[in-house]
Design a protein around this motif. Structure first.
Motif, PDB file in Angstrom:
ATOM      1  N   THR A   1       0.828  -1.206   0.000  1.00 32.80           N
ATOM      2  CA  THR A   1       0.000   0.000   0.000  1.00 32.80           C
ATOM      3  C   THR A   1       0.863   1.255   0.000  1.00 32.80           C
ATOM      4  OG1 THR A   1      -0.088  -0.080   2.423  1.00 32.80           O
ATOM      5  CG2 THR A   1      -1.874  -1.150   1.210  1.00 32.80           C
ATOM      6  N   PRO A   2       0.346   2.386  -0.502  1.00 33.80           N
ATOM      7  CA  PRO A   2       1.103   3.648  -0.503  1.00 33.80           C
ATOM      8  C   PRO A   2       1.470   4.077   0.910  1.00 33.80           C
ATOM      9  CG  PRO A   2      -0.791   3.796  -1.941  1.00 33.80           C
ATOM     10  CD  PRO A   2      -0.950   2.527  -1.169  1.00 33.80           C
ATOM     11  N   LEU A   3       2.571   4.767   1.007  1.00 32.06           N
ATOM     12  CA  LEU A   3       3.065   5.255   2.302  1.00 32.06           C
ATOM     13  C   LEU A   3       3.130   6.780   2.261  1.00 32.06           C
ATOM     14  CD1 LEU A   3       4.372   4.735   5.109  1.00 32.06           C
ATOM     15  CD2 LEU A   3       6.588   4.640   3.931  1.00 32.06           C
ATOM     16  N   LEU A   4       2.432   7.444   3.170  1.00 31.77           N
ATOM     17  CA  LEU A   4       2.482   8.897   3.301  1.00 31.77           C
ATOM     18  C   LEU A   4       3.387   9.242   4.474  1.00 31.77           C
ATOM     19  CD1 LEU A   4      -1.308   9.671   2.766  1.00 31.77           C
ATOM     20  CD2 LEU A   4       0.556  10.085   1.141  1.00 31.77           C
ATOM     21  N   ILE A   5       4.406  10.052   4.209  1.00 32.49           N
ATOM     22  CA  ILE A   5       5.397  10.403   5.224  1.00 32.49           C
ATOM     23  C   ILE A   5       5.278  11.895   5.505  1.00 32.49           C
ATOM     24  CG2 ILE A   5       7.843  10.343   5.838  1.00 32.49           C
ATOM     25  CD1 ILE A   5       8.228   8.256   3.614  1.00 32.49           C
ATOM     26  N   PRO A   6       4.954  12.300   6.724  1.00 39.09           N
ATOM     27  CA  PRO A   6       4.818  13.738   7.020  1.00 39.09           C
ATOM     28  C   PRO A   6       6.166  14.446   6.985  1.00 39.09           C
ATOM     29  CG  PRO A   6       4.637  12.452   9.033  1.00 39.09           C
ATOM     30  CD  PRO A   6       4.652  11.461   7.909  1.00 39.09           C
ATOM     31  N   ALA A   7       6.156  15.734   6.632  1.00 37.32           N
ATOM     32  CA  ALA A   7       7.392  16.534   6.582  1.00 37.32           C
ATOM     33  C   ALA A   7       7.969  16.683   7.980  1.00 37.32           C
ATOM     34  CB  ALA A   7       7.116  17.902   5.981  1.00 37.32           C
ATOM     35  N   GLN A   8       9.315  16.790   8.050  1.00 35.07           N
ATOM     36  CA  GLN A   8       9.995  16.990   9.329  1.00 35.07           C
ATOM     37  C   GLN A   8      10.373  18.438   9.559  1.00 35.07           C
ATOM     38  OE1 GLN A   8      10.364  14.951  11.717  1.00 35.07           O
ATOM     39  NE2 GLN A   8      10.062  12.918  10.842  1.00 35.07           N
ATOM     40  N   ALA A   9      10.521  19.214   8.495  1.00 35.83           N
ATOM     41  CA  ALA A   9      10.998  20.591   8.649  1.00 35.83           C
ATOM     42  C   ALA A   9       9.935  21.462   9.321  1.00 35.83           C
ATOM     43  CB  ALA A   9      11.358  21.190   7.295  1.00 35.83           C
ATOM     44  N   ARG A  10      10.380  22.354  10.192  1.00 38.31           N
ATOM     45  CA  ARG A  10       9.493  23.338  10.803  1.00 38.31           C
ATOM     46  C   ARG A  10       9.941  24.760  10.477  1.00 38.31           C
ATOM     47  NH1 ARG A  10       7.613  19.167  11.091  1.00 38.31           N
ATOM     48  NH2 ARG A  10       6.523  18.133  12.781  1.00 38.31           N
ATOM     49  N   GLU A  11      11.171  24.880  10.005  1.00 36.00           N
ATOM     50  CA  GLU A  11      11.723  26.193   9.694  1.00 36.00           C
ATOM     51  C   GLU A  11      12.402  26.096   8.337  1.00 36.00           C
ATOM     52  OE1 GLU A  11      14.074  29.510  12.265  1.00 36.00           O
ATOM     53  OE2 GLU A  11      14.952  27.529  12.239  1.00 36.00           O
ATOM     54  N   VAL A  12      11.877  26.809   7.344  1.00 29.25           N
ATOM     55  CA  VAL A  12      12.388  26.709   5.978  1.00 29.25           C
ATOM     56  C   VAL A  12      13.099  27.995   5.600  1.00 29.25           C
ATOM     57  CG1 VAL A  12      11.790  26.364   3.560  1.00 29.25           C
ATOM     58  CG2 VAL A  12      10.545  25.112   5.347  1.00 29.25           C
ATOM     59  N   PHE A  13      14.398  27.870   5.283  1.00 30.77           N
ATOM     60  CA  PHE A  13      15.185  29.008   4.826  1.00 30.77           C
ATOM     61  C   PHE A  13      15.286  29.011   3.312  1.00 30.77           C
ATOM     62  CE2 PHE A  13      17.419  30.566   8.723  1.00 30.77           C
ATOM     63  CZ  PHE A  13      17.377  31.900   8.397  1.00 30.77           C
ATOM     64  N   ASP A  14      15.579  27.842   2.727  1.00 32.56           N
ATOM     65  CA  ASP A  14      15.876  27.774   1.302  1.00 32.56           C
ATOM     66  C   ASP A  14      15.672  26.338   0.844  1.00 32.56           C
ATOM     67  OD1 ASP A  14      16.925  27.960  -1.268  1.00 32.56           O
ATOM     68  OD2 ASP A  14      18.582  29.249  -0.664  1.00 32.56           O
ATOM     69  N   VAL A  15      14.835  26.138  -0.179  1.00 36.57           N
ATOM     70  CA  VAL A  15      14.578  24.779  -0.663  1.00 36.57           C
ATOM     71  C   VAL A  15      15.569  24.372  -1.755  1.00 36.57           C
ATOM     72  CG1 VAL A  15      12.133  24.880  -0.072  1.00 36.57           C
ATOM     73  CG2 VAL A  15      12.882  25.592  -2.358  1.00 36.57           C
ATOM     74  N   SER A  16      16.524  25.244  -2.079  1.00 38.23           N
ATOM     75  CA  SER A  16      17.507  24.926  -3.122  1.00 38.23           C
ATOM     76  C   SER A  16      18.230  23.626  -2.796  1.00 38.23           C
ATOM     77  CB  SER A  16      18.536  26.054  -3.251  1.00 38.23           C
ATOM     78  OG  SER A  16      17.926  27.266  -3.592  1.00 38.23           O
ATOM     79  N   GLY A  17      18.217  22.694  -3.740  1.00 32.79           N
ATOM     80  CA  GLY A  17      18.972  21.467  -3.570  1.00 32.79           C
ATOM     81  C   GLY A  17      18.312  20.409  -2.714  1.00 32.79           C
ATOM     82  N   ALA A  18      17.100  20.650  -2.201  1.00 30.76           N
ATOM     83  CA  ALA A  18      16.452  19.662  -1.338  1.00 30.76           C
ATOM     84  C   ALA A  18      16.185  18.360  -2.080  1.00 30.76           C
ATOM     85  CB  ALA A  18      15.159  20.224  -0.763  1.00 30.76           C
ATOM     86  N   GLY A  19      15.786  18.467  -3.369  1.00 30.39           N
ATOM     87  CA  GLY A  19      15.553  17.264  -4.154  1.00 30.39           C
ATOM     88  C   GLY A  19      16.822  16.447  -4.348  1.00 30.39           C
ATOM     89  N   ASP A  20      17.962  17.135  -4.494  1.00 31.38           N
ATOM     90  CA  ASP A  20      19.249  16.445  -4.595  1.00 31.38           C
ATOM     91  C   ASP A  20      19.551  15.672  -3.317  1.00 31.38           C
ATOM     92  OD1 ASP A  20      19.568  17.634  -7.087  1.00 31.38           O
ATOM     93  OD2 ASP A  20      20.711  19.325  -6.279  1.00 31.38           O
ATOM     94  N   THR A  21      19.245  16.290  -2.177  1.00 30.11           N
ATOM     95  CA  THR A  21      19.476  15.630  -0.897  1.00 30.11           C
ATOM     96  C   THR A  21      18.611  14.393  -0.755  1.00 30.11           C
ATOM     97  OG1 THR A  21      20.103  17.701   0.185  1.00 30.11           O
ATOM     98  CG2 THR A  21      19.355  15.916   1.610  1.00 30.11           C
ATOM     99  N   VAL A  22      17.360  14.492  -1.191  1.00 28.19           N
ATOM    100  CA  VAL A  22      16.439  13.358  -1.090  1.00 28.19           C
ATOM    101  C   VAL A  22      16.968  12.165  -1.882  1.00 28.19           C
ATOM    102  CG1 VAL A  22      14.158  12.509  -1.766  1.00 28.19           C
ATOM    103  CG2 VAL A  22      14.371  14.697  -0.600  1.00 28.19           C
ATOM    104  N   ILE A  23      17.295  12.368  -3.150  1.00 33.89           N
ATOM    105  CA  ILE A  23      17.697  11.221  -3.971  1.00 33.89           C
ATOM    106  C   ILE A  23      19.064  10.694  -3.550  1.00 33.89           C
ATOM    107  CG2 ILE A  23      18.820  12.495  -5.887  1.00 33.89           C
ATOM    108  CD1 ILE A  23      17.304  10.501  -7.770  1.00 33.89           C
ATOM    109  N   ALA A  24      19.951  11.574  -3.087  1.00 30.09           N
ATOM    110  CA  ALA A  24      21.262  11.119  -2.621  1.00 30.09           C
ATOM    111  C   ALA A  24      21.117  10.253  -1.370  1.00 30.09           C
ATOM    112  CB  ALA A  24      22.155  12.331  -2.331  1.00 30.09           C
ATOM    113  N   THR A  25      20.348  10.716  -0.407  1.00 29.19           N
ATOM    114  CA  THR A  25      20.173   9.959   0.834  1.00 29.19           C
ATOM    115  C   THR A  25      19.452   8.647   0.566  1.00 29.19           C
ATOM    116  OG1 THR A  25      19.990  12.086   1.983  1.00 29.19           O
ATOM    117  CG2 THR A  25      19.390  10.111   3.221  1.00 29.19           C
TER     118      THR A  25
END
Length: 495
Positions: A249-273
């Motif tokens: 079944t699909p898995l929904l994962i809630p966001a962990q961030a509470r303070e966002v400064f800059d989303v630059s490169g976040a997608g790179d971090t996701v796929i790398a990790t």
């Protein structure tokens, strides 16, 4: 979810860029046009695009090789120097017919004013494709996962070539992860998984997604089946992530961030990790949760910055203990990571303040000291005695709170930028390693009693003493709690 990535060996293929930041100040508007005049003060450079994916992997202590294309220009030299410095295997192909893709961001007062792009977007020549093919064949012999990082600049434009790489991975049972670009996903067919954001999924689905999660899941499932993918991980910004797989079944994962400064490169971090975790045998659902935590950390940073192994380890520790402190994770660091961060701050012209202590039972006196220290510079680093250090200094009954808890509470304070634990009785070695501009202690010290004074002054730094709030001490608070407990116990016994 304890995890080590030293055994991970990842091959990254894609569009490599140089991210350049020009830092300055705005004090007036141009008389020539209604635009701000930025007084440039310094320039910093970092890896961008597929280079940022590789940088994230290297920062997680993975072995990583990077295949892409650069120009034969001075910018390419800067790019290659960064790869060497980050211990990334440089498998770049030089194409004299195109410039090295460069994104120059003009920054003032921690805000992006303008971005300048120097690039040439077109498919690769046959000779360059042949060079990439050879480099890929060599890299595939030892890697445990492959990341295709598509930024639409041309390296992954040819469907037949991308399919050739995906099939080579499948024949060796090597997972291949894709960070997609554009509407044409035929070239990604048969990959292990793809990591689009919501807008990218909408583009390939051909329509806006429903606002409810059922619509998102349906579109993700249809897209996964259409292109023969094992899984699809949709990043949803503040809404977290959605993982759809063929076998559950699909898995929904809630966001962990509470303070966002800059989303630059976040997608790179996701796929790398995600790639790092999968390459060492982590189950897909757990790998997605780990990537989600990593993304929550990097969006709290300014500019394109990677996730550090120490940051992720701290976040996972608190999560394992069901005590994750979202404000704190990016602030807790070991010495090597702290040294790198401080170097980035200095490159941006920021003054670094340092203070230290046990901070056992955080009280208003501590908070006053920390805010006063922070006001003396641009960044505050707190050296924190470990549990073992405090036991030696204060006896077996201390600390009251563990070093992880004390670090998390310090990191939750807005005035604190970094917390670094030290195991010695004094912070002298930590001060030598970090070399702060200003060393701060309370006014109950005399200048010649401050540990590290000579070190800081030897390179031009200074020592500052700040006034303390009277009436607060951890020892007195502890004694008060004990006396109150004894008083109540006596009253109960009397009854």
């Amino acid at each position: 979810m304890p995890i080590l990535f030293e055994e991970a060996d990842i091959l990254v293929v894609g569009d490599v860029m140089l991210d350049r930041y020009v830092w300055g100040q705005v004090k007036r508007i141009s008389p020539e046009a209604p635009v701000p005049v930025v007084q440039a003060q310094r320039t910093t450079e970092t890896l961008g695009g597929a280079g940022n994916v590789a940088y994230n992997l290297a920062a997680l202590n993975c072995r990583v090789s990077l295949i892409g294309v650069c120009g034969a220009d001075p910018t390419a030299r800067s790019l290659r120097d960064l790869l060497t410095a980050k211990k990334i295997d440089d498998l770049l192909l030089a194409d004299p017919a195109r410039p090295t893709t460069t994104k120059t961001r003009i920054m003032a007062h921690k805000q992006q004013i303008l971005r300048l792009d120097d690039e040439q977007v077109r498919p690769m020549d046959a000779e360059i494709i042949a060079g990439i093919r050879n480099a890929f064949s060599t890299g595939l012999e030892r890697c445990k996962a492959v990341v295709l990082s598509d930024y639409g600049k041309g390296v992954l434009a040819e469907t037949s070539f991308v399919q050739e790489m995906i099939q080579a991975c499948r024949s060796r049972s090597i997972p291949v992860l894709v960070d997609p670009k554009g509407m044409d996903w035929q070239r990604y067919r048969g990959a292990s998984g793809v990591t689009p954001n919501t807008a990218e999924l909408e583009m390939v689905a051909g329509s806006a997604l429903e606002t409810d999660e059922a619509g998102l899941i349906a579109a993700a499932e249809q897209t996964r089946e259409r292109y023969g993918l094992e899984w699809l991980l949709v990043t949803r910004g503040a809404k977290g992530m959605c993982l759809v797989r063929s076998d559950t079944t699909p898995l929904l994962i809630p966001a962990q961030a509470r303070e966002v400064f800059d989303v630059s490169g976040a997608g790179d971090t996701v796929i790398a990790t995600l790639a790092a975790a999968l390459s060492v045998g982590t189950p897909l659902a757990d790998a997605a949760r780990i990537a989600n935590q990593a993304a929550g950390i990097v969006v709290g940073k300014l500019g394109t910055q990677p996730i550090l192994a120490s940051e992720l380890a701290t976040a996972l520790h608190f999560n394992d203990q069901r005590r994750f402190f979202p404000y704190s994770a990016a602030k807790l660091s070991d010495v090597p990571a702290a040294t790198e961060k401080i170097g980035q701050w200095r490159a941006a012209g920021e003054r670094v303040v340092f203070t230290n202590g046990c901070f056992d039972l955080l009280h208003p006196g501590h908070i006053s000291l920390l805010y006063k220290a922070r006001s003396l510079g641009d960044r505050l680093v707190v050296g924190l005695n470990t549990d073992a250090s405090i036991k030696r200094l204060k006896g077996s009954g201390r600390p009251i709170l563990s070093e992880h808890d004390r670090a998390a509470m310090l990191g939750a304070l807005a005035c604190v930028d970094l917390v670094v634990a030290f195991d010695e009785d004094t912070p002298i070695e930590l001060i030598k390693a970090l070399q702060p501009d200003i060393l701060v202690k309370g006014s109950d010290y005399k200048p010649d009693q401050v540990v590290g004074k000579e070190v800081v002054e030897s390179y031009g730094g200074s020592v500052q003493l700040v006034d303390l709030v009277e009436g607060y001490s951890t020892t007195r608070l502890t004694e008060k709690v004990i006396l109150e407990y004894q008083r109540r116990s006596t009253r109960i016994d009397a009854k």
